[in-house]
Enzyme design. Sequence first.
Site, mmCIF file in Angstrom:
data_model
loop_
_atom_site.group_PDB
_atom_site.id
_atom_site.type_symbol
_atom_site.label_atom_id
_atom_site.label_comp_id
_atom_site.label_asym_id
_atom_site.label_seq_id
_atom_site.Cartn_x
_atom_site.Cartn_y
_atom_site.Cartn_z
ATOM 1 N N GLN A 248 0.811 -1.213 0.000
ATOM 2 C CA GLN A 248 0.000 0.000 0.000
ATOM 3 C C GLN A 248 0.844 1.263 0.000
ATOM 4 O O GLN A 248 0.303 2.362 -0.157
ATOM 5 C CB GLN A 248 -0.969 0.013 1.183
ATOM 6 C CG GLN A 248 -0.365 0.362 2.527
ATOM 7 C CD GLN A 248 -1.423 0.735 3.555
ATOM 8 O OE1 GLN A 248 -1.588 0.038 4.535
ATOM 9 N NE2 GLN A 248 -2.145 1.831 3.353
ATOM 10 N N HIS A 273 -1.795 1.145 9.035
ATOM 11 C CA HIS A 273 -2.035 2.287 9.922
ATOM 12 C C HIS A 273 -0.792 3.159 10.094
ATOM 13 O O HIS A 273 -0.775 4.053 10.944
ATOM 14 C CB HIS A 273 -2.555 1.855 11.296
ATOM 15 C CG HIS A 273 -3.710 0.910 11.232
ATOM 16 N ND1 HIS A 273 -4.748 1.077 10.350
ATOM 17 C CD2 HIS A 273 -3.986 -0.226 11.945
ATOM 18 C CE1 HIS A 273 -5.611 0.088 10.520
ATOM 19 N NE2 HIS A 273 -5.167 -0.714 11.460
ATOM 20 N N ASP A 299 -8.700 3.944 12.057
ATOM 21 C CA ASP A 299 -7.617 3.939 13.058
ATOM 22 C C ASP A 299 -6.792 5.222 13.045
ATOM 23 O O ASP A 299 -5.563 5.206 12.973
ATOM 24 C CB ASP A 299 -6.727 2.712 12.857
ATOM 25 C CG ASP A 299 -7.468 1.428 13.194
ATOM 26 O OD1 ASP A 299 -7.575 1.107 14.392
ATOM 27 O OD2 ASP A 299 -7.968 0.770 12.264
#
Length: 384
Positions: A248, A273, A299
């Site tokens: 990602q 996160h 988050d």
Amino acid sequence: MTPSPTAEIQQLIAAAGDTPRALRQAVDTVGPARAAELALAEIRTRLNTPSNPHPIRVGLRIEHDGYDTATDTTLTLTAGLPAEFAEGLHPECQVRVVYRLKDLVRELWGPDLARTAGTRRIELATAHDTEFPSRELQPSIAAATSTLIDALDPRSPDLGALALRHGSDKWGQTHWFTPHYERHFAPLRNAPVRILEIGVGGYADTDSGGGSLKMWRRYFHRGTVFGLDWFDKSALDGPRLQILRGDQNDPAQLDALAREHGPFDIIIDDGSHVNEHVRTSFTALFPHLRPGGFYVIEDLWTSYLPGYGGDDQDLNAPHTMIGLLKSLIDDLHHEERDRAEGSAPTQTEAFLTGMHVYHNIAFLEKGVNAEGGIPRWMPRAPHW
């Protein structure tokens, strides 16, 4: 070239919301036996754990209307045990549920018409074909039949119940997100959406995770769900659920997968996160979100954790997720600011139309952000 199961189901989903002729053409293209096979695979994903204490055999007949053939399956349902599927109708089925194939396809993947009666035939066992069920068995027969009927119903339970069923932490574990999701996603529930969720869960264990993906698949009964993870989670592939492997924090990878599998109606970042990763993913994927869609960042608490690249001292730090959201408020109001002559709006200035921020989760809406701004003739200072 043989079409993929995802492509076949998407063809049936599109036709299930179209005319009877389009549905018949889609079934002809996929093939009635294959369409019935895909329907059975879908039913498997939707079945709740049975509650009937006595083992009950439920026959499911899918009649291929106009083809003079049928697909017969017997489900054996017992409380607390996974359903057993067997080809053919067992001679001692206590109840049979009969569908025409086109009706079943429309029931599973068509728009929710707020009714299910009149689309199936229920045949209870009688003294002519097997021993008539005793009064003791009748509650179990009713419960087993209900288990199957509930799986056929396009109206799924609310997201909180689905999160608990599939082991998603979006409700009742460390987060309480599902009411927010329900509030924003309910208008899309009946649409053939494409969903990308970053983060499958389970880390390196290839068979673990996927709870949220399965929750989305049931909630959006016409949707196609993609999960992106650093680890190989391909074992979780299934009907309307496809696992993608990637990083990602790699913009090129994200752009490539979005071009292949998007555009998306919903993108959810529940991945590492790490603040840098979240910002990279947003920049790369927001252009691949459809107008009217949502980009969700979960988050937000890691914005304050230095171990995740956050900052617990400078609350205006621009490199955190919270810093990103604060800058997006300015982008949302770009028409109210002076702009250098000839400069074009950025992607988020031009297409971010709404923001909804709750505790630890943010929903970003995409559309056309071009209302014109407050007219120049309006006073720029009070005149009292």
